[in-house]
Design a protein around this motif. Structure first.
Motif, PDB file in Angstrom:
ATOM      1  N   GLN A   1       0.863  -1.173   0.000  1.00 44.66           N
ATOM      2  CA  GLN A   1       0.000   0.000   0.000  1.00 44.66           C
ATOM      3  C   GLN A   1       0.908   1.234   0.000  1.00 44.66           C
ATOM      4  OE1 GLN A   1      -3.729  -0.206   0.662  1.00 44.66           O
ATOM      5  NE2 GLN A   1      -3.380  -2.321   0.128  1.00 44.66           N
TER       6      GLN A   1
ATOM      7  N   THR B   1      -1.540  -3.836  -3.902  1.00 40.86           N
ATOM      8  CA  THR B   1      -2.736  -4.581  -3.508  1.00 40.86           C
ATOM      9  C   THR B   1      -2.421  -5.820  -2.677  1.00 40.86           C
ATOM     10  OG1 THR B   1      -2.671  -5.802  -5.599  1.00 40.86           O
ATOM     11  CG2 THR B   1      -4.028  -3.804  -5.536  1.00 40.86           C
TER      12      THR B   1
ATOM     13  N   SER C   1      -9.388   1.896   4.749  1.00 44.62           N
ATOM     14  CA  SER C   1      -9.529   1.326   3.409  1.00 44.62           C
ATOM     15  C   SER C   1      -8.250   0.628   2.951  1.00 44.62           C
ATOM     16  CB  SER C   1      -9.901   2.433   2.417  1.00 44.62           C
ATOM     17  OG  SER C   1     -11.094   3.081   2.827  1.00 44.62           O
TER      18      SER C   1
ATOM     19  N   ARG D   1      -6.612  -1.531  -0.498  1.00 45.11           N
ATOM     20  CA  ARG D   1      -6.711  -1.977  -1.889  1.00 45.11           C
ATOM     21  C   ARG D   1      -6.418  -3.470  -1.967  1.00 45.11           C
ATOM     22  NH1 ARG D   1      -4.642   3.348  -3.284  1.00 45.11           N
ATOM     23  NH2 ARG D   1      -6.177   4.197  -4.723  1.00 45.11           N
TER      24      ARG D   1
ATOM     25  N   HIS E   1      -9.904  -4.791  -9.484  1.00 43.58           N
ATOM     26  CA  HIS E   1      -9.249  -3.951  -8.473  1.00 43.58           C
ATOM     27  C   HIS E   1     -10.329  -3.360  -7.580  1.00 43.58           C
ATOM     28  CE1 HIS E   1      -5.092  -4.008  -9.927  1.00 43.58           C
ATOM     29  NE2 HIS E   1      -5.667  -4.268 -11.089  1.00 43.58           N
TER      30      HIS E   1
ATOM     31  N   ILE F   1     -11.545  -2.006  -3.322  1.00 42.75           N
ATOM     32  CA  ILE F   1     -11.155  -1.443  -2.032  1.00 42.75           C
ATOM     33  C   ILE F   1     -12.075  -2.044  -0.987  1.00 42.75           C
ATOM     34  CG2 ILE F   1     -10.911   0.629  -0.631  1.00 42.75           C
ATOM     35  CD1 ILE F   1     -10.438   2.205  -3.202  1.00 42.75           C
TER      36      ILE F   1
ATOM     37  N   ASP G   1     -12.215   0.013  -7.124  1.00 42.23           N
ATOM     38  CA  ASP G   1     -11.184   1.031  -6.924  1.00 42.23           C
ATOM     39  C   ASP G   1     -11.301   2.050  -8.065  1.00 42.23           C
ATOM     40  OD1 ASP G   1      -8.898   2.580  -6.679  1.00 42.23           O
ATOM     41  OD2 ASP G   1      -7.589   0.878  -6.234  1.00 42.23           O
TER      42      ASP G   1
ATOM     43  N   ARG H   1      -8.410   2.520 -10.455  1.00 39.68           N
ATOM     44  CA  ARG H   1      -8.013   1.403 -11.320  1.00 39.68           C
ATOM     45  C   ARG H   1      -9.116   0.963 -12.276  1.00 39.68           C
ATOM     46  NH1 ARG H   1      -3.846  -1.399  -8.312  1.00 39.68           N
ATOM     47  NH2 ARG H   1      -2.519   0.266  -7.593  1.00 39.68           N
TER      48      ARG H   1
END
Length: 167
Positions: A61, A65, A125, A127, A135, A137, A156, A159
């Motif tokens: 992060q 991810t 949060s 990812r 992708h 969250i 996300d 993304r």
């Protein structure tokens, strides 16, 4: 000549597949802490576990991810290694029981925190990639006492091209 060509293709496939091995798959249970650190580098986060051991974390992060985790026993031997930013790990969180500290120890520091004053909820949060495709969250909502009250997953927007410009 045909055998040589087959051998070269087999080696190429093996080399390609070995590049797909994740960091948590490269260390076996029972290895010592020094071996883990020599392979993955110094952990970015470390937490004490109730059994006297500790959890080492290598997060990627804010934009990555994955978070690789090594759980060590009290003597510094690896009990398990895994990637924790994934649904089967997130869904272990127990609404009404887990606290901010539980989420922190299990997933590391979030890439983002927010506070929604009307809801009186702090949101952490993380990812992740769902099913190796999407992708996403994952959000953890805490009340003012730090107790987990809600979880939520969303695409996300950074993304997902269809989400750009919507927020």
């Amino acid at each position: 000549m045909h055998q040589r060509s087959v051998l070269l293709r087999a080696c190429s496939v093996a080399l390609t597949l070995s590049a797909c091995v994740q960091p948590h798959q490269q260390i076996q249970p029972g290895a010592d802490e020094a071996a883990v650190i020599s392979r993955l580098g110094e952990p970015k986060e470390t937490y004490d576990l109730p059994n006297g051991g500790k959890r080492l974390m290598w997060p990627t992060q804010p934009m990555g991810t994955t978070t690789t985790v090594a759980d060590l026993d009290s003597s510094g031997k690896v009990l398990s290694m895994r990637q924790v930013l994934q649904e089967n790990e997130f869904y272990r969180a127990e609404v009404g029981k887990w606290t901010r500290n539980d989420v922190l120890v299990n997933f590391g520091k979030p890439f983002e925190t927010s506070y929604f004053s009307r809801m009186k909820r702090e949101v952490w949060s993380y990812r992740y990639v769902e099913n190796n495709i999407n992708h996403m969250i994952f959000h953890f909502y805490f009340d003012d006492q730090g107790v987990l009250r809600l979880t939520q997953k969303t695409p996300d927007p950074d993304r997902d091209p269809s989400m750009r410009g919507r927020f």
